[in-house]
Design an enzyme around this catalytic site. Sequence first.
Site, PDB file in Angstrom:
ATOM      1  N   ASP A  67       0.239  20.945  23.879  1.00 23.02           N
ATOM      2  CA  ASP A  67       0.405  20.433  22.632  1.00 23.02           C
ATOM      3  C   ASP A  67       1.579  20.993  21.972  1.00 23.02           C
ATOM      4  O   ASP A  67       2.453  21.779  22.537  1.00 23.02           O
ATOM      5  CB  ASP A  67      -0.673  20.879  21.746  1.00 23.02           C
ATOM      6  N   ASN A 136     -10.808  27.939  14.033  1.00 26.28           N
ATOM      7  CA  ASN A 136     -11.775  26.853  13.514  1.00 26.28           C
ATOM      8  C   ASN A 136     -12.576  26.171  14.699  1.00 26.28           C
ATOM      9  O   ASN A 136     -12.969  25.381  14.625  1.00 26.28           O
ATOM     10  CB  ASN A 136     -10.935  25.736  12.510  1.00 26.28           C
ATOM     11  N   HIS A 138     -10.535  24.987  17.153  1.00 19.61           N
ATOM     12  CA  HIS A 138      -9.959  24.083  17.735  1.00 19.61           C
ATOM     13  C   HIS A 138      -9.357  24.293  19.193  1.00 19.61           C
ATOM     14  O   HIS A 138      -9.544  25.447  19.734  1.00 19.61           O
ATOM     15  CB  HIS A 138      -8.821  23.503  16.954  1.00 19.61           C
ATOM     16  N   GLU A 143      -8.508  19.271  16.183  1.00 12.24           N
ATOM     17  CA  GLU A 143      -9.184  19.799  15.175  1.00 12.24           C
ATOM     18  C   GLU A 143     -10.805  19.440  14.965  1.00 12.24           C
ATOM     19  O   GLU A 143     -11.094  18.517  15.664  1.00 12.24           O
ATOM     20  CB  GLU A 143      -8.344  19.279  13.789  1.00 12.24           C
TER      21      GLU A 143
HETATM   22  C1  F6R Z   1      -1.389  26.467  21.353  1.00  9.53           C
HETATM   23  C2  F6R Z   1      -2.851  25.885  21.112  1.00  9.53           C
HETATM   24  C3  F6R Z   1      -3.920  26.277  20.244  1.00  9.53           C
HETATM   25  C4  F6R Z   1      -4.185  27.900  20.589  1.00  9.53           C
HETATM   26  C5  F6R Z   1      -5.113  28.557  19.727  1.00  9.53           C
HETATM   27  C6  F6R Z   1      -5.288  29.989  19.640  1.00  9.53           C
HETATM   28  O1  F6R Z   1      -0.672  25.762  22.290  1.00  9.53           O
HETATM   29  O2  F6R Z   1      -3.181  25.010  21.991  1.00  9.53           O
HETATM   30  O3  F6R Z   1      -4.813  25.706  20.373  1.00  9.53           O
HETATM   31  O4  F6R Z   1      -4.813  28.104  21.980  1.00  9.53           O
HETATM   32  O5  F6R Z   1      -5.012  28.111  18.177  1.00  9.53           O
HETATM   33  O6  F6R Z   1      -3.962  30.738  19.554  1.00  9.53           O
HETATM   34  P1  F6R Z   1      -3.755  32.098  19.866  1.00  9.53           P
HETATM   35  O7  F6R Z   1      -3.905  32.288  21.382  1.00  9.53           O
HETATM   36  O8  F6R Z   1      -2.393  32.552  19.218  1.00  9.53           O
HETATM   37  O9  F6R Z   1      -4.928  32.986  19.160  1.00  9.53           O
END
Ligand code: F6R
Length: 244
Positions: A67, A136, A138, A143
Site C-alpha cells: 500500500d 482499527n 485494518h 479499512e
Molecule cells: C503499512 C500497512 C499498515 C500497517 C498497520 C500496522 O504498509 O499496510 O496496514 O501494517 O497499520 O502498522 P505498524 O506496523 O506501524 O503498527
Amino acid sequence: MQVLSFSDYHNLSDFAASQIAFAIKNNPSLTLCMASGHTPSLTCDLLVKKLKEENIDYSSLHFLGLDEWAGLPPANEGSCHYFFQTKLFGPLQLDASQYFLFDAMADDLVNECNKMDEHIKKIGGIDMMLVGIGMNGHIGFNEPGTPFNSFCHVARLDETTKTVGQKYFTEKMELTKGITIGLRHLLAAKKALLQANGIKKATVIQQAVEGLVTETFPASIMQQHTNGFILVDEEAGSFLNKTH
Ligand code: F6R
C-alpha cells in the site's frame, strides 16, 4: 489459520525473516508482498542479513508493495516506498524490475489499482504476504467495512488510521486517502503471515483471532485463510483466551 507465539519482538521477527528466506531458497522467483510500518522493520533487517549470510539467490525475487499513502512522494521518509527502498531494495541492491509499487503521485489512482490487479494476475498471484494489523483492524489500507472480495482500491482513511499514521512522519500530515492491494489478493495468496507485537496490539489481535469474521474488522479475514499464520509476541497475544 494458526497462531504462533514468540517470547519477544526479536524472535517473532526472526521467525518471519526465516520463513521468507526459506521460501526464496525453495522458489527463487517467489512473489513476496509486504506491508511497511513499525512491525516489519526488524523482519526486513533480519531478512537482508539472512539472504546475504546464507548466500541465497534472490536475483529473481519479485516484490510487491502492499500500500501507499495517496499523494505522498517516494522521497518522503514516512512513505511506504521510502521504507522499502531503505530497508530492502537498497541493501539488497534489487533491480527496479524486481519490484512493483503503487505510484501514489499518479493523477489517476484508479488506473494504478488496475495496473496492480493486472500485474498480480499476469505473474500468477502472490506466493507470500507479510502484513501487519492496524489499531482499527485494518490490513494494508483495507479499512473497516472493506468487502473481503475487494481488488486493489483507493481507500478513504478511517479516523484511527489518520491519527495513528502520524507516527511515521516528523511533522503533522494531512492523511486522507490510501491506495492498497485488496483483501481478495490476501485470501488468494498461497501463504499469509500477519505479525503483531506489543501490548497495544493485544485487543486487535484478540478480535482478529477470536472475534466474529466480519468485514467491519478486516483482519478477521485471516480466520478464513487456509494457509494463514498470525505471529504474536507474548504481549500482543496476551488477551487470547483460547489455546490456538
Ligand atoms: C503499512 C500497512 C499498515 C500497517 C498497520 C500496522 O504498509 O499496510 O496496514 O501494517 O497499520 O502498522 P505498524 O506496523 O506501524 O503498527
